[in-house]
Design an enzyme around this catalytic site. Sequence first.
Site, PDB file in Angstrom:
ATOM      1  N   CYS A 182      -2.443  -3.026   5.080  1.00 49.84           N
ATOM      2  CA  CYS A 182      -3.748  -2.835   4.668  1.00 49.84           C
ATOM      3  C   CYS A 182      -4.421  -2.055   5.955  1.00 49.84           C
ATOM      4  O   CYS A 182      -4.776  -2.902   6.919  1.00 49.84           O
ATOM      5  CB  CYS A 182      -4.601  -3.980   4.083  1.00 49.84           C
ATOM      6  N   LYS A 218      -0.886 -12.846  -5.698  1.00 52.32           N
ATOM      7  CA  LYS A 218      -1.766 -13.501  -5.045  1.00 52.32           C
ATOM      8  C   LYS A 218      -2.082 -14.969  -5.113  1.00 52.32           C
ATOM      9  O   LYS A 218      -2.147 -15.460  -6.218  1.00 52.32           O
ATOM     10  CB  LYS A 218      -3.295 -12.866  -5.269  1.00 52.32           C
ATOM     11  N   VAL A 264      -8.142  -7.630   0.318  1.00 51.81           N
ATOM     12  CA  VAL A 264      -8.133  -8.038   1.664  1.00 51.81           C
ATOM     13  C   VAL A 264      -8.864  -6.750   2.224  1.00 51.81           C
ATOM     14  O   VAL A 264      -8.751  -5.708   1.868  1.00 51.81           O
ATOM     15  CB  VAL A 264      -6.703  -8.219   2.137  1.00 51.81           C
ATOM     16  N   SER A 306     -14.458  -4.744   4.094  1.00 46.92           N
ATOM     17  CA  SER A 306     -14.307  -4.575   5.555  1.00 46.92           C
ATOM     18  C   SER A 306     -15.564  -4.137   6.384  1.00 46.92           C
ATOM     19  O   SER A 306     -15.540  -4.636   7.415  1.00 46.92           O
ATOM     20  CB  SER A 306     -13.143  -3.649   5.641  1.00 46.92           C
TER      21      SER A 306
END
Length: 229
Positions: A16, A43, A56, A69
């Site tokens: 990621c 997950k 994520v 993020s």
Amino acid sequence: MTDARPRLRLISHKLCPYVQRAAIALAEKKIPFERVDIDLAEKPGWFLDISPLGKVPVLLVDDTPIFESAVILEYIEDTLAPALHPRDPLERARHRSWIEFGSAQLNLIAGLYNAPDRKAFQDKADALSLGFARLEGVLGEGPYFAGETFSLVDAVYGPVFRYFDTFDAIGEFGIFTGLEKVTRWREALAERASVREAVSGEYPERLRAFLIGRGSYISTLLKANAELA
């Protein structure tokens, strides 16, 4: 004297790019953290309990989850020294704008590796090149976005440029043609320890396997490249 700093756990996936942003920022600030990789295809229940969007990264600050993020970067910046954003409010806002532009470039990269045929692939490559040309117009002499100072903008673009290490091994798609400043920036970020260490040594092979599994145009290029090797 006890350390009052909270325990930080970064919930991650090995590929990621959004996770990499947070890892780079924490590394630049020399803040210890635990990285917990999960399988997004399966997950775990505890992850879904702390990630309402099922994505994520998630940063666990002691037991408090922070997701998305951009929010994680701002929390890191607000609470941990040294600063990676400019002090001037207008310049800071400008940096945030180019961070959002970096997210748009990541979306185009996803479109590139999911493109079903050559035309769709080239359309995305052209759009990426146009985006990087816009960056070329705002970059100074470097080596980083803000000159000599590494910033959160750099933490965002390091993972963007990392994709092209794999793409370049397949062929020349003209995405950085004529973009000398962007190319120098890419090279400087590739040499930065925090950027290099935001992924494991297995990253290139994992990314290739992921791309081959897309069943897209780039998958066929990678397979052909492997047969020639």
